[in-house]
Write an enzyme that holds these catalytic residues in place. Structure first.
Site, PDB file in Angstrom:
ATOM      1  N   HIS A 105       0.856  -1.190   0.000  1.00 49.52           N
ATOM      2  CA  HIS A 105       0.000   0.000   0.000  1.00 49.52           C
ATOM      3  C   HIS A 105       0.891   1.239   0.000  1.00 49.52           C
ATOM      4  CE1 HIS A 105      -3.880  -1.900   1.818  1.00 49.52           C
ATOM      5  NE2 HIS A 105      -3.248  -2.755   1.031  1.00 49.52           N
ATOM      6  N   GLU A 122       0.867   4.004   1.720  1.00 44.88           N
ATOM      7  CA  GLU A 122       1.304   4.472   3.039  1.00 44.88           C
ATOM      8  C   GLU A 122       2.432   3.598   3.582  1.00 44.88           C
ATOM      9  OE1 GLU A 122      -1.832   3.686   1.948  1.00 44.88           O
ATOM     10  OE2 GLU A 122      -3.214   4.173   3.579  1.00 44.88           O
ATOM     11  N   CYS A 173      -6.193   2.083   5.744  1.00 44.69           N
ATOM     12  CA  CYS A 173      -6.847   0.836   6.119  1.00 44.69           C
ATOM     13  C   CYS A 173      -6.291   0.367   7.473  1.00 44.69           C
ATOM     14  CB  CYS A 173      -6.584  -0.232   5.055  1.00 44.69           C
ATOM     15  SG  CYS A 173      -4.860  -0.810   5.019  1.00 44.69           S
ATOM     16  N   CYS A 197      -2.415  -0.147   7.368  1.00 46.32           N
ATOM     17  CA  CYS A 197      -1.667   1.115   7.309  1.00 46.32           C
ATOM     18  C   CYS A 197      -1.832   1.918   8.595  1.00 46.32           C
ATOM     19  CB  CYS A 197      -2.083   1.908   6.072  1.00 46.32           C
ATOM     20  SG  CYS A 197      -1.605   1.048   4.546  1.00 46.32           S
TER      21      CYS A 197
END
Length: 163
Positions: free
Chosen positions: A53, A55, A83, A86
């Site tokens: 992801h 992040e 999410c 993260c």
């Protein structure tokens, strides 16, 4: 333009890079002392890595730059609400300030579904600001998924024609 908008625009540029290679267009930048020290975009499909992801990648890069897993004094800008994974990375890396554009009512863990970044049982909490360039961030995602649906429809039509 505010500082938050300036840095969110950098995150949006990262998101566009993701979209250009077929990834969900989410981008992130980490800022320390008003300088972008790390930037990233989603790479889950390209890397076939569920942890790739924006992040998460940006946090890893920032830790390398500051040579510490503690990212105190940093700000994370991300185009979509983090999410659960993260949000966990944000808490574990001690990032004190998170700024995001679009809410994620189905998976957001910085206020939408739950708020892990303000969970009082953790030893670290992050201040959160939302809605920075929200319309632009949301539009990137809407356009991306609209295009995917359109491509699937074209593919199904072609399959039916060839049958």
């Amino acid at each position: 333009m505010t500082n938050h908008q300036f840095y969110m625009r950098a995150a949006i540029e990262e998101a566009k890079k993701a979209g250009a290679i077929g990834e969900v267009p989410i981008g992130a930048v980490v800022v320390k002392d008003n300088e972008i020290i790390a930037s990233a975009h989603n790479l889950r499909e390209s890397a076939q890595d569920p942890t790739a992801h924006a992040e998460h990648i940006a946090i890893r890069k920032a830790a390398t730059v500051v040579q510490s897993w503690r990212l105190e004094g940093c700000r994370l800008y991300v185009t979509l609400e983090p999410c659960v994974m993260c949000a966990g990375s944000i808490v574990m890396s001690r990032i004190p300030h998170v700024i995001y554009g679009a809410r994620d009512p189905k998976g957001g863990c910085a206020g939408s579904l739950m708020d892990l970044l303000q969970e009082p049982r953790f030893n670290h909490r992050a201040n959160v600001e939302t809605g920075i360039l929200e319309t632009e961030c949301s539009q990137l995602l809407r356009d991306f998924f609209k295009n995917i649906r359109k491509q699937k429809k074209i593919s199904r039509t072609e399959d039916n024609t060839n049958a």
